[in-house]
Design an enzyme around this catalytic site. Structure first.
Site, PDB file in Angstrom:
ATOM      1  N   GLN A 109      -1.862   2.178   9.919  1.00  0.00           N
ATOM      2  CA  GLN A 109      -0.566   2.344   9.238  1.00  0.00           C
ATOM      3  C   GLN A 109       0.430   3.140  10.088  1.00  0.00           C
ATOM      4  OE1 GLN A 109      -3.548   2.865   7.819  1.00  0.00           O
ATOM      5  NE2 GLN A 109      -3.584   2.375   5.653  1.00  0.00           N
TER       6      GLN A 109
ATOM      7  N   ASP B 108      -1.791  10.864  -2.057  1.00  0.00           N
ATOM      8  CA  ASP B 108      -2.209   9.835  -3.019  1.00  0.00           C
ATOM      9  C   ASP B 108      -2.522  10.430  -4.382  1.00  0.00           C
ATOM     10  OD1 ASP B 108      -2.702   8.487  -0.322  1.00  0.00           O
ATOM     11  OD2 ASP B 108      -2.773   6.894  -1.817  1.00  0.00           O
TER      12      ASP B 108
ATOM     13  N   ARG C  47      -7.041   0.010  -7.104  1.00  0.00           N
ATOM     14  CA  ARG C  47      -7.450   0.987  -6.072  1.00  0.00           C
ATOM     15  C   ARG C  47      -7.631   2.325  -6.794  1.00  0.00           C
ATOM     16  NH1 ARG C  47      -4.193   1.084  -0.570  1.00  0.00           N
ATOM     17  NH2 ARG C  47      -6.087   2.145   0.103  1.00  0.00           N
TER      18      ARG C  47
ATOM     19  N   ASN D  50      -5.235  12.504   0.499  1.00  0.00           N
ATOM     20  CA  ASN D  50      -4.345  11.643   1.296  1.00  0.00           C
ATOM     21  C   ASN D  50      -5.209  10.907   2.318  1.00  0.00           C
ATOM     22  OD1 ASN D  50      -1.644  10.714   1.918  1.00  0.00           O
ATOM     23  ND2 ASN D  50      -1.822  11.850   3.829  1.00  0.00           N
ATOM     24  N   LYS D  51      -4.580  10.084   3.110  1.00  0.00           N
ATOM     25  CA  LYS D  51      -5.290   9.233   4.082  1.00  0.00           C
ATOM     26  C   LYS D  51      -6.325  10.014   4.880  1.00  0.00           C
ATOM     27  CE  LYS D  51      -4.977   5.722   4.516  1.00  0.00           C
ATOM     28  NZ  LYS D  51      -5.919   4.825   3.812  1.00  0.00           N
TER      29      LYS D  51
ATOM     30  N   ARG E 286       0.871  -1.180   0.000  1.00  0.00           N
ATOM     31  CA  ARG E 286       0.000   0.000   0.000  1.00  0.00           C
ATOM     32  C   ARG E 286       0.906   1.228   0.000  1.00  0.00           C
ATOM     33  NH1 ARG E 286       2.463   1.865   3.724  1.00  0.00           N
ATOM     34  NH2 ARG E 286       0.948   3.541   3.781  1.00  0.00           N
TER      35      ARG E 286
ATOM     36  N   ALA F 262       0.839   5.169  -2.178  1.00  0.00           N
ATOM     37  CA  ALA F 262       0.672   5.471  -3.602  1.00  0.00           C
ATOM     38  C   ALA F 262       1.869   5.077  -4.480  1.00  0.00           C
ATOM     39  CB  ALA F 262       0.321   6.948  -3.778  1.00  0.00           C
TER      40      ALA F 262
HETATM   41  O1  MRU Z   1      -4.471   3.146   2.233  1.00  0.00           O
HETATM   42  P1  MRU Z   1      -2.997   3.355   2.087  1.00  0.00           P
HETATM   43  O2  MRU Z   1      -2.202   2.780   3.209  1.00  0.00           O
HETATM   44  O3  MRU Z   1      -2.502   2.933   0.722  1.00  0.00           O
HETATM   45  O4  MRU Z   1      -2.827   4.935   2.158  1.00  0.00           O
HETATM   46  C1  MRU Z   1      -1.529   5.475   2.038  1.00  0.00           C
HETATM   47  C2  MRU Z   1      -1.489   6.944   2.248  1.00  0.00           C
HETATM   48  O5  MRU Z   1      -2.487   7.601   2.408  1.00  0.00           O
HETATM   49  C3  MRU Z   1      -0.137   7.592   2.172  1.00  0.00           C
HETATM   50  O6  MRU Z   1      -0.098   8.710   3.012  1.00  0.00           O
HETATM   51  C4  MRU Z   1       0.108   8.063   0.723  1.00  0.00           C
HETATM   52  O7  MRU Z   1      -0.075   7.010  -0.170  1.00  0.00           O
HETATM   53  C5  MRU Z   1       1.458   8.620   0.548  1.00  0.00           C
HETATM   54  S1  MRU Z   1       2.665   7.328   0.525  1.00  0.00           S
HETATM   55  C6  MRU Z   1       4.183   7.953   0.175  1.00  0.00           C
END
Ligand code: MRU
Length: 351
Positions: A199, A240, A95, A250-251, A52, A54
């Site tokens: 995470q 993302d 995704r 982003n998350k 996981r 991006a």
């Molecule tokens: O659901 P995830 O774990 O794939 O979400 C990841 C994030 O939101 C990260 O902050 C984002 O991808 C940046 S990773 C360098």
């Protein structure tokens, strides 16, 4: 470049004609690699969160295209360029929010179109490896640029995991934190736990400790308290997808952090390579936000925590408006107070 030179932790490896993914669902208890031999298994690994983040999803997809090409060339050496396309579309959709996935598949698709039949697989593998290597190089550059913005003795909060595990290596937000810590500029790091996949608790805390960087975990809901009472200087996160005007997906929870940061005079930095910028979208309103299974929220550690009958809204990303962001750090340079002209200017200069 090889991420082993920058990381004790490698999320993605290519070895003996197969893809190896560190199963991030098992961390920090177990460090196990899953061997992937087909593009379909790679797609499921992306969907099921084995891998996981991006950039990491994009790199995995690039290697998955090599696996798909191998399958199609064996099945039909003359028509493989046509027959592979449905699979590439399915892979791109594994995704929906992280644009690096589509970006990487599109880049591999161009390589498929321009590569002669003889040696096609080697060419595609070289392209996937160069996507991987370029990501690490971008992260090292962003680490230096972002750390350059931080004054001494800073206290930082990060969210989710934007580290080596989420990228080809070194990390985006965690790359800046690593560089800043190494330069003695960062004295304290808080990580939000990041419900429901944790995470922050499972991955960011583990990854920082692998590098001997101390970290303090907080519940996501404690961010306002920490800003008010613990002298926070920066929120530093990854992305993302970044729209052409600088809005950032982003998350989930990133938007709340940005609102709180503005209220408390805390600076807000987004660190993302240009492979995360989606210039086709004018602003963040059109970014597709992934909705995942309700069960992820209704349970915790495999145990049901909500009563039967309760529903759950499990949007896993949100969009932070550009006006709440102080700096967008990319490998092409830093955009202060991101805006459409500022982002355009990144592309006017040489990469
Ligand atoms: O659901 P995830 O774990 O794939 O979400 C990841 C994030 O939101 C990260 O902050 C984002 O991808 C940046 S990773 C360098």
């Amino acid at each position: 470049m090889d991420s082993s030179s920058t990381d004790k932790v490698q999320a993605i490896r290519w070895s003996s004609d197969r893809l190896l993914l560190l199963d991030q669902r098992l961390l920090p208890e177990r460090k196990e690699y899953v061997a992937i031999d087909t593009w379909r298994d790679a797609m499921h690994a992306i969907r099921d969160m084995v891998v996981r983040g991006a950039p990491a999803i994009g790199i995995t997809a690039a290697y998955a295209v090599v696996l798909a090409a191998r399958e199609h060339i064996i099945a039909d050496p003359r028509q493989w360029r046509e027959s592979i396309d449905t699979d590439l579309q399915a892979l791109s959709a594994a995704r929906p929010t992280a644009v690096n996935l589509r970006w990487a598949v599109d880049r591999m698709r161009s390589k498929i179109a321009s590569t002669p039949d003889s040696g096609a697989l080697d060419c595609l593998l070289d392209e996937a490896k160069s996507i991987h290597d370029q990501d690490i190089a971008a992260n090292l550059r962003m680490g230096a640029l972002g750390a350059g913005l931080i004054e001494k003795h800073a206290t930082v909060l990060t969210h989710c995991n934007a580290g080596a595990l989420a990228t080809g290596g070194y990390g985006t937000a965690l790359g800046v934190i690593r560089a800043g810590f190494g330069a003695g500029k960062i004295k304290h790091i808080y990580a939000g736990e990041t419900r429901p996949w944790l995470q922050g608790a499972r991955l960011t805390a583990w990854e920082l400790l692998q590098e001997d960087i101390p970290v303090t975990l907080i519940p996501d809901s404690a961010a306002a308290y920490v800003m008010l009472n613990r002298g926070l200087d920066w929120v530093i996160v990854g992305a993302d997808r970044v729209a052409a005007n600088g809005d950032v997906a982003n998350k989930i929870g990133t938007y709340s952090l940005a609102v709180l940061a503005r209220e408390h005079g805390v600076r807000f930095m987004v660190v993302a390579p240009t492979s995360t910028i989606d210039r086709r979208l004018d602003d963040g309103a059109d970014i597709e936000i992934e909705l995942r299974d309700e069960e992820e929220l209704l349970t915790c550690g495999g145990r049901r925590v909500a009563p039967d009958g309760a529903g759950a809204f499990n949007a896993v990303f949100d969009v932070t408006p550009a006006e709440l962001i102080d700096y967008l750090v990319t490998e092409r340079g830093v955009v202060e107070r991101p805006s459409a002209p500022g982002i355009r200017a990144l592309y006017d200069s040489r990469p």
